[in-house]
Design a protein around this motif. Structure first.
Motif, mmCIF file in Angstrom:
data_model
loop_
_atom_site.group_PDB
_atom_site.id
_atom_site.type_symbol
_atom_site.label_atom_id
_atom_site.label_comp_id
_atom_site.label_asym_id
_atom_site.label_seq_id
_atom_site.Cartn_x
_atom_site.Cartn_y
_atom_site.Cartn_z
ATOM 1 N N ASP A 91 0.808 -1.460 -0.390
ATOM 2 C CA ASP A 91 -0.065 -0.309 -0.219
ATOM 3 C C ASP A 91 0.994 1.381 -0.294
ATOM 4 O O ASP A 91 0.535 2.586 0.476
ATOM 5 N N LEU A 92 2.089 1.026 -0.246
ATOM 6 C CA LEU A 92 3.131 1.951 0.153
ATOM 7 C C LEU A 92 2.621 3.317 -1.553
ATOM 8 O O LEU A 92 2.233 2.634 -2.422
ATOM 9 N N LYS A 93 2.398 4.630 -1.341
ATOM 10 C CA LYS A 93 2.000 5.355 -2.191
ATOM 11 C C LYS A 93 3.075 5.405 -3.303
ATOM 12 O O LYS A 93 2.793 5.583 -4.292
ATOM 13 N N SER A 94 4.617 4.724 -3.164
ATOM 14 C CA SER A 94 5.607 4.922 -4.193
ATOM 15 C C SER A 94 5.854 3.341 -5.138
ATOM 16 O O SER A 94 6.031 3.867 -6.069
ATOM 17 N N LEU A 95 4.450 2.568 -4.473
ATOM 18 C CA LEU A 95 4.319 1.239 -5.596
ATOM 19 C C LEU A 95 3.039 1.078 -6.096
ATOM 20 O O LEU A 95 1.842 1.657 -5.417
ATOM 21 N N THR A 96 3.239 0.566 -7.727
ATOM 22 C CA THR A 96 1.861 0.116 -7.874
ATOM 23 C C THR A 96 1.951 -1.472 -7.907
ATOM 24 O O THR A 96 2.968 -1.887 -8.823
ATOM 25 N N LEU A 97 1.064 -2.261 -7.570
ATOM 26 C CA LEU A 97 1.745 -3.246 -7.260
ATOM 27 C C LEU A 97 1.283 -4.736 -7.953
ATOM 28 O O LEU A 97 -0.035 -4.189 -6.938
ATOM 29 N N GLY A 98 1.400 -5.409 -9.059
ATOM 30 C CA GLY A 98 -0.147 -6.016 -8.972
ATOM 31 C C GLY A 98 0.725 -7.723 -9.872
ATOM 32 O O GLY A 98 2.053 -7.916 -9.404
#
Length: 201
Positions: A119-126
């Motif tokens: 959930d870090l704002k720096s990360l979009t993890l799929g």
């Protein structure tokens, strides 16, 4: 332009120097993209997981053994996730959650790390589910450093691509992989499922 550099040449002094180079790439790339089908993205690896990976690199390539220094640099690189100045789109294959790197304890801790940082704002993890339909042919993982360069890590060689037409095709491929991936709660469920697997292994 495409350049190829054999790993034994690139890592002739060990793992630390190239990790320092990678730190520079990440600090200079405000927005990066990575597709990693069979292992955990380096910037999200735990210290234990990274130690196993770099130990394998040293032993496989027969390069100088500076694993602790290389791991320390890899951990340093992860600061880009917390400085508020960068963003990374990362797609893992579901297989990455199950490729056994270091055994159940290391893998369980790695899953916990993913769940903590997803959930870090720096990360979009799929995560691309194993049975997901993907509209591009299977391909090795790659990193996109902004809009300027694509990097591949092959068995014997590192490949860097800067040709604009090839970069456009990689962006197209990443978009297709993104469409096949799941995010947020669905991704968390896949990671939690893997965590349960390793807890019982």
């Amino acid at each position: 332009m495409t350049s190829l550099t054999p790993w034994q040449q690139r890592l002739s002094t060990g793992t630390e120097d190239i990790q320092s180079e990678v730190i520079g790439w990440y600090r200079g790339t405000r927005h990066g993209k990575s597709y990693v089908p069979t292992m955990i993205w380096g910037t999200l690896q735990t210290e234990a997981y990274a130690t196993v990976i770099l130990r394998q690199v040293v032993e496989f390539l027969g390069i100088p053994d500076d694993v602790p220094a290389g791991v320390a640099k890899r951990m340093e690189r992860q600061q880009v996730l917390y400085d508020g100045e960068h963003h990374y789109d990362v797609i893992l294959g579901e297989q990455a959650l199950y490729t056994n790197i270091g055994g159940p304890v290391v893998m369980r801790e790695q899953m916990e790390r993913l769940l903590r940082d997803i959930d870090l704002k720096s990360l979009t993890l799929g995560v691309v589910p194993t049975a997901a339909e993907v509209s591009v042919v299977p391909m090795p993982g790659f990193d996109m450093q902004g809009d300027d360069e694509v990097c591949y890590e092959l068995v014997s060689t590192g490949v860097d691509i800067t040709n604009p037409d090839e970069l456009a095709l990689h962006n197209k491929a990443f978009t297709a992989l993104r469409a096949a991936a799941v995010y947020e709660d669905a991704a968390k469920e896949l990671i939690s499922k893997a965590s349960r697997f390793w807890s019982n292994a």
